[in-house]
Design a protein around this motif. Structure first.
Motif, PDB file in Angstrom:
ATOM      1  N   THR B 101      43.837  64.415  -1.541  1.00 55.17           N
ATOM      2  CA  THR B 101      42.780  64.921  -0.662  1.00 55.17           C
ATOM      3  C   THR B 101      42.441  63.888   0.418  1.00 55.17           C
ATOM      4  O   THR B 101      42.331  64.224   1.599  1.00 55.17           O
ATOM      5  N   LEU B 102      42.317  62.614   0.011  1.00 57.53           N
ATOM      6  CA  LEU B 102      41.974  61.567   0.983  1.00 57.53           C
ATOM      7  C   LEU B 102      43.112  61.318   1.967  1.00 57.53           C
ATOM      8  O   LEU B 102      42.888  61.066   3.149  1.00 57.53           O
ATOM      9  N   THR B 103      44.340  61.385   1.470  1.00 61.44           N
ATOM     10  CA  THR B 103      45.491  61.201   2.359  1.00 61.44           C
ATOM     11  C   THR B 103      45.501  62.288   3.430  1.00 61.44           C
ATOM     12  O   THR B 103      45.708  62.010   4.616  1.00 61.44           O
ATOM     13  N   ILE B 104      45.278  63.526   2.993  1.00 63.09           N
ATOM     14  CA  ILE B 104      45.264  64.645   3.941  1.00 63.09           C
ATOM     15  C   ILE B 104      44.121  64.466   4.939  1.00 63.09           C
ATOM     16  O   ILE B 104      44.285  64.667   6.142  1.00 63.09           O
ATOM     17  N   GLN B 105      42.974  64.043   4.434  1.00 63.99           N
ATOM     18  CA  GLN B 105      41.815  63.837   5.306  1.00 63.99           C
ATOM     19  C   GLN B 105      42.123  62.789   6.384  1.00 63.99           C
ATOM     20  O   GLN B 105      41.833  62.979   7.555  1.00 63.99           O
ATOM     21  N   LYS B 106      42.777  61.691   5.984  1.00 61.25           N
ATOM     22  CA  LYS B 106      43.082  60.643   6.960  1.00 61.25           C
ATOM     23  C   LYS B 106      44.110  61.110   7.982  1.00 61.25           C
ATOM     24  O   LYS B 106      44.008  60.800   9.168  1.00 61.25           O
ATOM     25  N   ARG B 107      45.138  61.824   7.484  1.00 61.84           N
ATOM     26  CA  ARG B 107      46.139  62.367   8.414  1.00 61.84           C
ATOM     27  C   ARG B 107      45.478  63.323   9.406  1.00 61.84           C
ATOM     28  O   ARG B 107      45.781  63.329  10.588  1.00 61.84           O
ATOM     29  N   ALA B 108      44.581  64.155   8.874  1.00 64.57           N
ATOM     30  CA  ALA B 108      43.910  65.134   9.727  1.00 64.57           C
ATOM     31  C   ALA B 108      43.103  64.426  10.816  1.00 64.57           C
ATOM     32  O   ALA B 108      43.120  64.838  11.980  1.00 64.57           O
ATOM     33  N   LEU B 109      42.420  63.327  10.437  1.00 66.83           N
ATOM     34  CA  LEU B 109      41.607  62.584  11.411  1.00 66.83           C
ATOM     35  C   LEU B 109      42.463  62.108  12.587  1.00 66.83           C
ATOM     36  O   LEU B 109      42.016  62.110  13.731  1.00 66.83           O
ATOM     37  N   ASP B 110      43.700  61.730  12.289  1.00 64.28           N
ATOM     38  CA  ASP B 110      44.610  61.293  13.359  1.00 64.28           C
ATOM     39  C   ASP B 110      44.926  62.419  14.340  1.00 64.28           C
ATOM     40  O   ASP B 110      45.419  62.180  15.432  1.00 64.28           O
ATOM     41  N   HIS B 111      44.717  63.657  13.895  1.00 65.18           N
ATOM     42  CA  HIS B 111      45.004  64.813  14.758  1.00 65.18           C
ATOM     43  C   HIS B 111      43.716  65.482  15.250  1.00 65.18           C
ATOM     44  O   HIS B 111      43.748  66.631  15.700  1.00 65.18           O
ATOM     45  N   GLY B 112      42.593  64.775  15.123  1.00 65.96           N
ATOM     46  CA  GLY B 112      41.325  65.333  15.604  1.00 65.96           C
ATOM     47  C   GLY B 112      40.752  66.412  14.701  1.00 65.96           C
ATOM     48  O   GLY B 112      39.883  67.186  15.100  1.00 65.96           O
ATOM     49  N   LEU B 113      41.267  66.495  13.480  1.00 68.81           N
ATOM     50  CA  LEU B 113      40.757  67.476  12.523  1.00 68.81           C
ATOM     51  C   LEU B 113      40.256  66.732  11.281  1.00 68.81           C
ATOM     52  O   LEU B 113      40.557  65.559  11.096  1.00 68.81           O
ATOM     53  N   TRP B 114      39.511  67.436  10.443  1.00 66.21           N
ATOM     54  CA  TRP B 114      39.188  66.912   9.128  1.00 66.21           C
ATOM     55  C   TRP B 114      39.062  68.051   8.139  1.00 66.21           C
ATOM     56  O   TRP B 114      39.117  69.219   8.535  1.00 66.21           O
ATOM     57  N   LEU B 115      38.914  67.700   6.867  1.00 65.43           N
ATOM     58  CA  LEU B 115      38.736  68.717   5.833  1.00 65.43           C
ATOM     59  C   LEU B 115      37.280  69.141   5.820  1.00 65.43           C
ATOM     60  O   LEU B 115      36.398  68.293   5.731  1.00 65.43           O
ATOM     61  N   ALA B 118      36.188  69.644   0.185  1.00 60.32           N
ATOM     62  CA  ALA B 118      37.008  68.729  -0.618  1.00 60.32           C
ATOM     63  C   ALA B 118      36.939  69.182  -2.066  1.00 60.32           C
ATOM     64  O   ALA B 118      36.653  68.407  -2.967  1.00 60.32           O
ATOM     65  N   SER B 119      37.205  70.467  -2.270  1.00 66.49           N
ATOM     66  CA  SER B 119      37.132  71.038  -3.611  1.00 66.49           C
ATOM     67  C   SER B 119      38.393  70.689  -4.389  1.00 66.49           C
ATOM     68  O   SER B 119      39.508  70.817  -3.874  1.00 66.49           O
ATOM     69  N   ALA B 120      38.209  70.272  -5.634  1.00 67.35           N
ATOM     70  CA  ALA B 120      39.386  69.973  -6.466  1.00 67.35           C
ATOM     71  C   ALA B 120      40.189  71.248  -6.724  1.00 67.35           C
ATOM     72  O   ALA B 120      41.387  71.186  -6.995  1.00 67.35           O
ATOM     73  N   TYR B 121      39.533  72.400  -6.612  1.00 65.38           N
ATOM     74  CA  TYR B 121      40.222  73.673  -6.850  1.00 65.38           C
ATOM     75  C   TYR B 121      41.158  74.032  -5.692  1.00 65.38           C
ATOM     76  O   TYR B 121      41.972  74.941  -5.814  1.00 65.38           O
ATOM     77  N   ASN B 122      41.012  73.319  -4.559  1.00 63.90           N
ATOM     78  CA  ASN B 122      41.938  73.543  -3.441  1.00 63.90           C
ATOM     79  C   ASN B 122      43.253  72.800  -3.637  1.00 63.90           C
ATOM     80  O   ASN B 122      44.171  72.929  -2.830  1.00 63.90           O
ATOM     81  N   ILE B 123      43.313  71.972  -4.648  1.00 64.14           N
ATOM     82  CA  ILE B 123      44.547  71.232  -4.931  1.00 64.14           C
ATOM     83  C   ILE B 123      45.251  71.909  -6.105  1.00 64.14           C
ATOM     84  O   ILE B 123      44.623  72.241  -7.102  1.00 64.14           O
ATOM     85  N   GLN B 124      46.542  72.113  -5.979  1.00 57.68           N
ATOM     86  CA  GLN B 124      47.336  72.655  -7.078  1.00 57.68           C
ATOM     87  C   GLN B 124      48.582  71.802  -7.275  1.00 57.68           C
ATOM     88  O   GLN B 124      49.072  71.195  -6.314  1.00 57.68           O
ATOM     89  N   PHE B 125      49.064  71.799  -8.506  1.00 55.28           N
ATOM     90  CA  PHE B 125      50.305  71.077  -8.788  1.00 55.28           C
ATOM     91  C   PHE B 125      51.467  72.040  -8.587  1.00 55.28           C
ATOM     92  O   PHE B 125      51.568  73.062  -9.259  1.00 55.28           O
ATOM     93  N   HIS B 126      52.292  71.716  -7.608  1.00 51.31           N
ATOM     94  CA  HIS B 126      53.397  72.591  -7.246  1.00 51.31           C
ATOM     95  C   HIS B 126      54.630  71.702  -7.076  1.00 51.31           C
ATOM     96  O   HIS B 126      54.561  70.703  -6.383  1.00 51.31           O
ATOM     97  N   ARG B 127      55.714  72.089  -7.734  1.00 50.12           N
ATOM     98  CA  ARG B 127      56.934  71.270  -7.733  1.00 50.12           C
ATOM     99  C   ARG B 127      56.630  69.842  -8.183  1.00 50.12           C
ATOM    100  O   ARG B 127      57.131  68.867  -7.623  1.00 50.12           O
ATOM    101  N   GLY B 128      55.741  69.728  -9.158  1.00 50.91           N
ATOM    102  CA  GLY B 128      55.464  68.420  -9.757  1.00 50.91           C
ATOM    103  C   GLY B 128      54.488  67.548  -8.997  1.00 50.91           C
ATOM    104  O   GLY B 128      54.181  66.446  -9.436  1.00 50.91           O
ATOM    105  N   ARG B 129      53.999  68.034  -7.847  1.00 52.99           N
ATOM    106  CA  ARG B 129      53.107  67.188  -7.041  1.00 52.99           C
ATOM    107  C   ARG B 129      51.832  67.925  -6.677  1.00 52.99           C
ATOM    108  O   ARG B 129      51.849  69.140  -6.513  1.00 52.99           O
ATOM    109  N   PRO B 130      50.746  67.157  -6.494  1.00 56.41           N
ATOM    110  CA  PRO B 130      49.527  67.821  -6.043  1.00 56.41           C
ATOM    111  C   PRO B 130      49.610  68.156  -4.562  1.00 56.41           C
ATOM    112  O   PRO B 130      50.093  67.330  -3.777  1.00 56.41           O
ATOM    113  N   MET B 131      49.201  69.350  -4.191  1.00 55.76           N
ATOM    114  CA  MET B 131      49.153  69.685  -2.768  1.00 55.76           C
ATOM    115  C   MET B 131      47.977  70.611  -2.463  1.00 55.76           C
ATOM    116  O   MET B 131      47.476  71.295  -3.345  1.00 55.76           O
TER     117      MET B 131
END
Lengths: 86, 461
Positions: B101-115, B118-131
């Protein structure tokens, strides 16, 4: 918590800051906003220092390594916190 | 108009919603979200996040909208085979979800966006990784303002992780009760004093909780002076500080019930290998498209399914076993195995508004094949579950069943009976076959060499 009651003395300006109604679908909460402003004020300076420090290091590593190695090392260091997060 | 069913979990956000039509999952993007959606797609952020496996991919479609009056676009997201919830995750799963979640938030900030959440329910484990699975979580940064989702991040991630690391791993189960994350005043009162000596936990949890209490429902000094601005450096600093807080929390499995079970088994090496060979044969006979391994421990036999590219969920009651299993998944880059915490005597139920926000275990099934290895004696003897009730539950979980019968003479059963009266006269091979035979057809049965146990392949009647 008693600790918090002392903080307005430490950071009066930030804690007296107004919190306006925010147009978001989540309620950010006044207290959460204020504490975030306070933390931001405390750690924001560190981010600035880190940026300058990295620039200084980049400058010296460039001058010591000559033209052959541009700031790759530094760049990868800056990106580290993102790439190893998962 | 085709009949659509709105997915109840996505009702809070006015930016859009999920719906199912003829078995396909779609997301309606509402007109009010048009500019943020366009920015996500055109800024390069979408491609970058999807490319790095941090955001679920989607396709824009031309299918008719579910609510045309407010619709901007209909997208079809990539499907996550099994949706799981934070109260089913082990420590490292919740920690990885937080860092993602924090990684996505930081990447988004670089593009003028943010989350915007920050709900944990928005993250799912898919192909072995959280996304991140909520494509509509991004919005343009409101310059000068603090992060709206900060409180939610602390409640959904930081508070439960701190409680697990400093108090007790089982406190993750508070997330079942508090659907929007653990209240910070509760977390603060439960955490030991030494957590106040850590700057990040002091600020983000303890003082945060006090600030919430002090300013509850207040708009402080509104319109009296110009608002205090949050600089970009301050915002990045808060994200760095949250990341440091999360990274600083650690938990190692020691001394839990099952974490070293395989070292403590009564199996000989020959029996273990024979058991694996029989299960592999059964899997090749049933050819399931999905497997639930109930009582999977650290996933030794789950991997017989997942290594055959069958999406497999490995459930276990012990957070230590699930932690080990997840660490193996992560280390091996395994993409078909999802370890989760589940107490089968009290499995996840329907939760949230109208009982429809989070699904029960059975509501997320059935799987095609269920494995119940070295489990039936725990249900029947340790938990007094009658055998026909166990059969009924397994039949609700899946069509095929690979089940191991462990007789009373087995040392593991003797261990369970050592401290209690034997009130289980029906716990025999014949009784087992009779009970399960009412619900399942016994396709085949094989005795495991060098042991007293029997493996069955059964199919629901």
């Amino acid at each position: 918590m008693h600790l918090f009651n002392h903080l307005p003395i430490m950071m009066p300006d930030i804690l007296a800051a107004p919190v306006h109604a925010i147009h978001a679908y989540l309620d950010p909460g006044s207290g959460s906003f204020l504490i975030q402003l306070l933390i931001g004020a405390l750690v924001g300076g560190l981010v600035l220092l880190k940026t300058y420090w990295n620039r200084i290091r980049a400058f010296f590593s460039r001058s010591s390594a000559g033209d052959a190695t541009p700031s790759d090392e530094n760049a990868s260091e800056l990106n580290n916190s993102e790439s190893d997060a998962v | 108009m085709p009949s659509d069913s709105k997915i109840a979990a996505s009702f809070r956000d006015p930016s859009g919603f999920l719906f199912k039509r003829e078995g396909t999952l779609y997301r309606q993007v509402n007109r009010q979200y048009e500019s943020d959606y366009t920015r996500l797609m055109q800024s390069g952020l979408y491609d970058a996040l999807v490319g790095d496996g941090l955001l679920i991919s989607h396709e824009e479609t031309a299918v008719p909208a579910a609510e045309p009056d407010i619709a901007y676009k209909i997208i079809r997201p990539e499907l996550v085979p099994f949706v799981s919830y934070p109260y089913e995750w082990c420590f490292s799963q919740l920690k990885d979800a937080a860092l993602t979640t924090l990684t996505i938030q930081k990447r988004a900030l670089d593009h003028g966006l943010w989350l915007k959440d920050a709900s944990a329910y928005n993250i799912q484990f898919h192909r072995g990784r959280p996304m991140l699975i909520d494509t509509l979580s991004f919005e343009a940064v409101r310059k000068g303002e603090p992060w709206t989702a900060y409180r939610q991040f602390c409640q959904h991630f930081l508070a439960p992780l701190a409680l697990m690391a400093y108090c007790d791993l089982r406190l993750s189960q508070l997330l079942r009760v508090y659907i929007d994350g653990i209240p910070l005043d509760l977390a603060s009162s439960l955490l030991p004093f030494r957590t106040r000596l850590k700057f990040s936990l002091l600020m983000h949890l303890h003082l945060h909780a006090s600030a919430q209490k002090k300013y509850a429902g207040k708009q402080v000094n509104q319109n009296q002076r110009p608002p205090r601005k949050m600089s970009r450096n301050a915002l990045v600093g808060v994200m760095d500080s949250l990341e440091a807080a999360v990274r600083g929390l650690k938990w190692e499995p020691v001394g839990t019930e099952w974490a070293d079970y395989y070292a403590d088994t009564n199996y000989s090496r020959a029996a273990d290998e024979h058991k694996a060979a029989i299960i592999a044969r059964f899997l090749e006979r049933a050819v399931p498209q999905s497997v639930w391994d109930l009582g999977a421990n650290t996933g030794r036999f789950s991997r017989l399914a997942s290594s055959r590219e069958i999406p497999t969920v490995a459930f276990d009651i012990d957070p230590g076993a699930v932690e080990r299993n997840y660490q193996k998944v992560r280390a091996g880059g395994e993409i078909n195995l999802l370890p989760l915490i589940m107490d089968l005597t009290n499995p996840s139920s329907d939760l949230g508004w109208h009982h429809r926000e989070r699904s029960s275990l059975l509501g997320r099934g059935p799987a095609e094949l269920v494995m119940a290895l070295a489990l039936v004696h725990h249900l029947a003897i340790a938990n007094n579950v009658p055998m026909d009730q166990a059969a009924s539950f397994f039949s609700a979980c899946g069509e095929w069943l690979i089940i191991e019968f462990v007789p009373k003479s087995d040392s593991q059963v003797q261990r369970l009976l050592a401290t209690r009266e034997d009130i289980f006269p029906g716990y025999t091979r014949e009784g087992f076959e009779e009970s399960f035979g009412r619900t399942f057809t016994i396709v085949t049965a094989e005795a495991i060499q060098d042991s007293k146990r029997i493996l069955y392949l059964m199919q629901r009647r």
